[in-house]
Design an enzyme around this catalytic site. Structure first.
Site, mmCIF file in Angstrom:
data_model
loop_
_atom_site.group_PDB
_atom_site.id
_atom_site.type_symbol
_atom_site.label_atom_id
_atom_site.label_comp_id
_atom_site.label_asym_id
_atom_site.label_seq_id
_atom_site.Cartn_x
_atom_site.Cartn_y
_atom_site.Cartn_z
ATOM 1 N N LYS A 1 30.006 44.324 49.208
ATOM 2 C CA LYS A 1 29.573 43.155 48.432
ATOM 3 C C LYS A 1 28.237 42.576 48.893
ATOM 4 C CE LYS A 1 33.842 41.537 46.394
ATOM 5 N NZ LYS A 1 34.933 42.339 47.003
ATOM 6 N N GLU B 1 31.513 32.430 42.451
ATOM 7 C CA GLU B 1 32.964 32.307 42.366
ATOM 8 C C GLU B 1 33.541 33.235 43.419
ATOM 9 O OE1 GLU B 1 31.320 34.538 40.671
ATOM 10 O OE2 GLU B 1 32.526 36.308 41.139
ATOM 11 N N SER C 1 35.379 51.084 50.465
ATOM 12 C CA SER C 1 34.574 49.917 50.078
ATOM 13 C C SER C 1 34.551 48.831 51.146
ATOM 14 C CB SER C 1 35.093 49.348 48.757
ATOM 15 O OG SER C 1 36.485 49.100 48.832
HETATM 16 C C1 LIG Z 1 35.917 42.876 46.249
HETATM 17 C C2 LIG Z 1 36.294 44.184 46.770
HETATM 18 C C3 LIG Z 1 36.617 45.254 45.913
HETATM 19 C C4 LIG Z 1 36.713 45.116 44.429
HETATM 20 O O1 LIG Z 1 35.516 44.795 43.793
HETATM 21 P P1 LIG Z 1 34.673 45.844 42.977
HETATM 22 O O2 LIG Z 1 33.654 45.009 42.293
HETATM 23 O O3 LIG Z 1 35.597 46.522 42.020
HETATM 24 O O4 LIG Z 1 34.082 46.799 43.933
HETATM 25 C C5 LIG Z 1 36.901 46.487 46.480
HETATM 26 N N1 LIG Z 1 36.902 46.661 47.807
HETATM 27 C C6 LIG Z 1 36.596 45.665 48.659
HETATM 28 C C7 LIG Z 1 36.618 45.932 50.126
HETATM 29 C C8 LIG Z 1 36.290 44.397 48.177
HETATM 30 O O5 LIG Z 1 36.007 43.406 49.033
#
Ligand SMILES: *Cc1c(COP(=O)(O)O)cnc(C)c1O
Length: 397
Positions: free
Chosen positions: A90, A112, A378
């Site tokens: 992010k 948000e 992610s």
């Molecule tokens: C917020 C988040 C997501 C989901 O958000 P996307 O916009 O779909 O990527 C996925 N993995 C992590 C670690 C997150 O913090």
């Protein structure tokens, strides 16, 4: 050849657009007119890439996961977004949007947040760049995600608890939009995923596309070719997936696998599998697949992973699914938990519960031994340890 990028009207096939109240028209139009020029300027690119390198720690490694590969009988690389500063992908988007806001002369940032991850990323960048930061967060989430609230406060942000609706992400988003309507001139609204009115989905995808840009270079080094057979990522709103697939969208040698949150099962009434369960509707300014009842009221989503329980999904992803460019699996809570433990024990990497959904897709696919797979981790699982332990599978006790 198909083209899965946004078109000049802000649509991906039948999805996307900018369905916004009159009062926001000027803001969104101003953003639409300036975002590409700014993102493509040398000055922006230089500042952005330096921060990605020295502040975030990019490029994130492309790690050959040997034991995981043995298990699934193919070659699996993990794209390690979990190693970024603040622990997830992010931050890439937050830095990009705050740099953009500064170039547009904005003095104030709003955001948000649901689980708090996007709020923390935005508050982090605002501290770094000395910008005022207000984060809207549902009161239920404020109580559930106490540590992230404290982090945002320590970083100097104001956290505004939202008490409308179910007091979760959707309500926080509505409140942020309301704020933007009141302060259109000096405020930029940093949306945390590939959702919202055009140009947000495209802008966020471009800011996250550093992920696939790096994958191309890194795969070439490791494998002598710059594309994999499979790309796998989880989807909440879709930003880490969009970043993972961006430079491969129109390359049909690459299969795209998306993992959404099945919750307790797609027929259980407790799910966040928007692509499986949704119908076309409009949410937060975008025409996309959406979990809704017969009257068009939004159905509250559920997932064990706070980052995936959004009732919509990006218009890019709706189009990829409906045109069959992507295969979408709904991964249930228990499957994600097991996959998270599996990675932890095989590779010594505790993934975020969101990323564990992407890992849960591995057992649904029939790989050939020659297949090269890139799966995006992610984020890191430190924030999820209590949930993992409370749901520990017998096999790992
Ligand atoms: C917020 C988040 C997501 C989901 O958000 P996307 O916009 O779909 O990527 C996925 N993995 C992590 C670690 C997150 O913090």
């Amino acid at each position: 050849m198909n083209n899965y990028q946004v078109n000049k009207n802000g649509y991906y096939g039948e999805f996307g657009g900018a369905y916004i109240p009159e009062i926001l028209y000027r803001c969104v139009e101003e953003l639409r007119e300036s975002y590409l020029n700014i993102l493509e300027s040398d000055d922006f690119k230089k500042e952005f890439s330096l921060l990605l390198r020295d502040y975030v720690g990019r490029p994130s490694p492309l790690y050959l996961a040997k034991r995981l590969s043995e298990k699934y009988k193919c070659t699996i690389y993990l794209k390690r977004e979990d190693l970024n500063h603040t622990g997830a992908h992010k931050i890439n988007n937050a830095i990009g949007q705050v740099l953009l806001a500064r170039r547009m002369g904005k003095k104030r940032i709003i955001a948000e947040t649901g689980a708090g991850q996007h709020g923390v990323a935005t508050a982090t960048v605002c501290a770094l760049m000395n910008m005022e930061c207000v984060v809207y967060m549902g009161k239920t989430d404020v109580e559930r995600q106490h540590v992230n609230v404290e982090r945002m406060k320590m970083l100097g942000a104001t956290v505004r608890p939202v008490t409308s609706g179910n007091m979760t992400l959707k309500d926080a988003t509505n409140e942020a939009i309301r704020d933007w309507c009141c302060h259109p001139a000096d405020t930029h609204y940093v949306i945390g995923s590939t959702v919202g009115p055009h140009p947000y989905p495209d802008m966020v995808a471009r800011l996250q596309s550093v992920i696939s840009e790096e994958i191309k270079k890194q795969l070439l080094e490791h494998e002598g070719r710059d594309y994999p057979d499979y790309l796998i990522a989880c989807i909440g709103g879709g930003s880490n997936a969009a970043g993972t697939i961006f430079h491969y969208l129109d390359d049909d040698r690459v299969k795209i696998i998306l993992a959404e949150a099945g919750g307790k099962g797609i027929n259980s009434g407790m799910s966040a599998a928007t692509i499986h369960l949704g119908r076309v509707g409009i949410i937060h300014g975008s025409r996309t697949l959406l979990m809704q009842n017969e009257d068009g009221q939004i159905i509250e989503p559920y997932s064990i992973s706070a980052g995936l329980d959004y009732p919509g999904v990006g218009p890019l992803h709706s189009n990829l699914a409906s045109s069959h460019r992507a295969t979408v699996f709904a991964i249930n809570d228990d499957e994600a938990i097991r996959a998270g433990y599996e990675l932890t024990r095989l590779e010594g990497i505790i993934p975020a519960l969101e990323s564990a959904h992407a890992l849960g897709a591995l057992e649904k696919i029939k790989f050939r031994p020659s297949d090269i797979v890139v799966l995006t981790v992610s984020g890191r699982g430190d924030k999820d340890i209590e949930t993992y332990l409370a749901n520990q599978p017998d096999a790992y006790k």
